[in-house]
Design an enzyme around this catalytic site. Sequence first.
Site, PDB file in Angstrom:
ATOM      1  N   SER A 146     -13.407  55.101  -8.132  1.00  0.00           N
ATOM      2  CA  SER A 146     -13.166  56.204  -7.206  1.00  0.00           C
ATOM      3  C   SER A 146     -14.215  57.254  -7.478  1.00  0.00           C
ATOM      4  O   SER A 146     -14.850  57.246  -8.545  1.00  0.00           O
ATOM      5  CB  SER A 146     -11.772  56.794  -7.476  1.00  0.00           C
ATOM      6  OG  SER A 146     -11.634  58.060  -6.848  1.00  0.00           O
ATOM      7  N   TYR A 159      -5.118  59.404 -13.407  1.00  0.00           N
ATOM      8  CA  TYR A 159      -5.956  58.705 -12.420  1.00  0.00           C
ATOM      9  C   TYR A 159      -7.439  58.870 -12.770  1.00  0.00           C
ATOM     10  O   TYR A 159      -8.204  57.901 -12.791  1.00  0.00           O
ATOM     11  CB  TYR A 159      -5.648  59.273 -11.031  1.00  0.00           C
ATOM     12  CG  TYR A 159      -6.258  58.542  -9.875  1.00  0.00           C
ATOM     13  CD1 TYR A 159      -5.708  57.344  -9.404  1.00  0.00           C
ATOM     14  CD2 TYR A 159      -7.381  59.035  -9.214  1.00  0.00           C
ATOM     15  CE1 TYR A 159      -6.255  56.671  -8.326  1.00  0.00           C
ATOM     16  CE2 TYR A 159      -7.934  58.378  -8.133  1.00  0.00           C
ATOM     17  CZ  TYR A 159      -7.371  57.195  -7.690  1.00  0.00           C
ATOM     18  OH  TYR A 159      -7.924  56.535  -6.612  1.00  0.00           O
TER      19      TYR A 159
HETATM   20  P1  NAD Z   1      -2.827  51.487  -1.056  1.00  0.00           P
HETATM   21  O1  NAD Z   1      -1.650  52.215  -1.604  1.00  0.00           O
HETATM   22  O2  NAD Z   1      -3.014  51.385   0.406  1.00  0.00           O
HETATM   23  O3  NAD Z   1      -2.892  50.020  -1.636  1.00  0.00           O
HETATM   24  C1  NAD Z   1      -2.636  49.745  -2.980  1.00  0.00           C
HETATM   25  C2  NAD Z   1      -2.401  48.276  -3.140  1.00  0.00           C
HETATM   26  O4  NAD Z   1      -2.091  48.039  -4.530  1.00  0.00           O
HETATM   27  C3  NAD Z   1      -1.227  47.757  -2.332  1.00  0.00           C
HETATM   28  O5  NAD Z   1      -1.497  46.431  -1.901  1.00  0.00           O
HETATM   29  C4  NAD Z   1      -0.088  47.742  -3.362  1.00  0.00           C
HETATM   30  O6  NAD Z   1       0.940  46.823  -3.054  1.00  0.00           O
HETATM   31  C5  NAD Z   1      -0.849  47.326  -4.600  1.00  0.00           C
HETATM   32  N1  NAD Z   1      -0.181  47.654  -5.843  1.00  0.00           N
HETATM   33  C6  NAD Z   1       0.313  48.838  -6.257  1.00  0.00           C
HETATM   34  N2  NAD Z   1       0.883  48.702  -7.462  1.00  0.00           N
HETATM   35  C7  NAD Z   1       0.731  47.401  -7.824  1.00  0.00           C
HETATM   36  C8  NAD Z   1       1.103  46.642  -8.955  1.00  0.00           C
HETATM   37  N3  NAD Z   1       1.768  47.174  -9.980  1.00  0.00           N
HETATM   38  N4  NAD Z   1       0.790  45.330  -8.971  1.00  0.00           N
HETATM   39  C9  NAD Z   1       0.138  44.743  -7.944  1.00  0.00           C
HETATM   40  N5  NAD Z   1      -0.244  45.426  -6.838  1.00  0.00           N
HETATM   41  C10 NAD Z   1       0.056  46.739  -6.785  1.00  0.00           C
HETATM   42  O7  NAD Z   1      -4.084  52.188  -1.768  1.00  0.00           O
HETATM   43  P2  NAD Z   1      -5.630  52.194  -1.411  1.00  0.00           P
HETATM   44  O8  NAD Z   1      -5.972  53.564  -0.988  1.00  0.00           O
HETATM   45  O9  NAD Z   1      -5.984  51.044  -0.557  1.00  0.00           O
HETATM   46  O10 NAD Z   1      -6.242  52.033  -2.863  1.00  0.00           O
HETATM   47  C11 NAD Z   1      -6.857  50.849  -3.330  1.00  0.00           C
HETATM   48  C12 NAD Z   1      -7.724  51.192  -4.519  1.00  0.00           C
HETATM   49  O11 NAD Z   1      -8.753  52.092  -4.117  1.00  0.00           O
HETATM   50  C13 NAD Z   1      -6.976  51.889  -5.649  1.00  0.00           C
HETATM   51  O12 NAD Z   1      -7.452  51.430  -6.882  1.00  0.00           O
HETATM   52  C14 NAD Z   1      -7.332  53.350  -5.439  1.00  0.00           C
HETATM   53  O13 NAD Z   1      -7.246  54.078  -6.634  1.00  0.00           O
HETATM   54  C15 NAD Z   1      -8.753  53.226  -4.953  1.00  0.00           C
HETATM   55  N6  NAD Z   1      -9.224  54.379  -4.207  1.00  0.00           N
HETATM   56  C16 NAD Z   1      -8.599  54.807  -3.084  1.00  0.00           C
HETATM   57  C17 NAD Z   1      -9.089  55.920  -2.395  1.00  0.00           C
HETATM   58  C18 NAD Z   1      -8.470  56.436  -1.130  1.00  0.00           C
HETATM   59  O14 NAD Z   1      -8.890  57.510  -0.671  1.00  0.00           O
HETATM   60  N7  NAD Z   1      -7.520  55.761  -0.532  1.00  0.00           N
HETATM   61  C19 NAD Z   1     -10.197  56.596  -2.893  1.00  0.00           C
HETATM   62  C20 NAD Z   1     -10.794  56.137  -4.052  1.00  0.00           C
HETATM   63  C21 NAD Z   1     -10.306  55.017  -4.688  1.00  0.00           C
END
Ligand code: NAD
Length: 264
Positions: A146, A159
Amino acid sequence: MNSTMLSGKTALVTGSTSGIGLGIARALAAQGANIVFNGFGDAAQIEQLHTGVAKEFGVRTAYSGADMSKPEQIEEMMRMAAAQFGGVDILVNNAGIQHVSNVEDFPVEKWDAIIAINLTSAFHTTRLALPWMKQKNWGRIVNLASVHGLVGSAGKSAYVAAKHGLVGFTKVTALENAHSGVTCNAICPGWVLTPLVQKQVDDRAARDGIPMEAAKKALLAEKQPSGEFVTPEELGALAVFFCSPAADQVRGVAWNMDGGWAAQ
Ligand code: NAD
């Protein structure tokens, strides 16, 4: 755009039932990769999701509901990938959660869960996937860090610590495999409008008593100079680049796709 660049390869994308993981899984499938999906959600919807991707792109898919905070479930998922696909060629460590609270009020169990899911799970999947990749002298590991793996943010201690840790782990994995065909890189997104960020939009709207659209604009205005959300499709394209021959010498980078956030 469908292509055959990754035909015959198998990609495991953790946390791919939603958001960024789903965008990356779809992008890899569009290049011909078989996909092992993982994540939580409604069983019927997940079944529809992964069989739908298989049909749409003419690839094979499977699903594991392994909880990324449980090493024994991660091992079981990897055994399933070995039995069904002979191993994993592309590993995308994407599953992640977050919680916002000051350090002194941060619930200990939430700290532990964030570190386990966002960081330690990548250690387990990587240590289990590397032997298959090294045997073939080809592998791609893509870690979803991130912008918070590069800069801090008040209220997100666990985080930020996990994502900085994941960037460090990316560099070490890249270095340990530098003399092989196995690469490891991190992607550092800014705001992407997924369920994870929608919660922050909702919290902001409730806190300031403003409509959701205004809350989205406020979040972007504070941090993301482009004023636009990054999309899962754009992140999917970057993951595909890391898997392409053009990226053979791209190793150990933490690549921002953040609308300029970390450049400030
Ligand atoms: P999201 O909440 O849409 O998706 C998260 C996914 O992880 C889902 O499929 C959920 O079921 C799964 N998950 C959660 N806990 C779990 C567990 N214990 N075991 C297995 N699966 C699990 O989130 P997102 O925004 O798509 O985030 C995906 C990645 O990108 C994350 O690592 C997040 O930190 C990172 N990220 C997101 C953003 C953003 O702005 N959305 C920015 C930077 C980084």
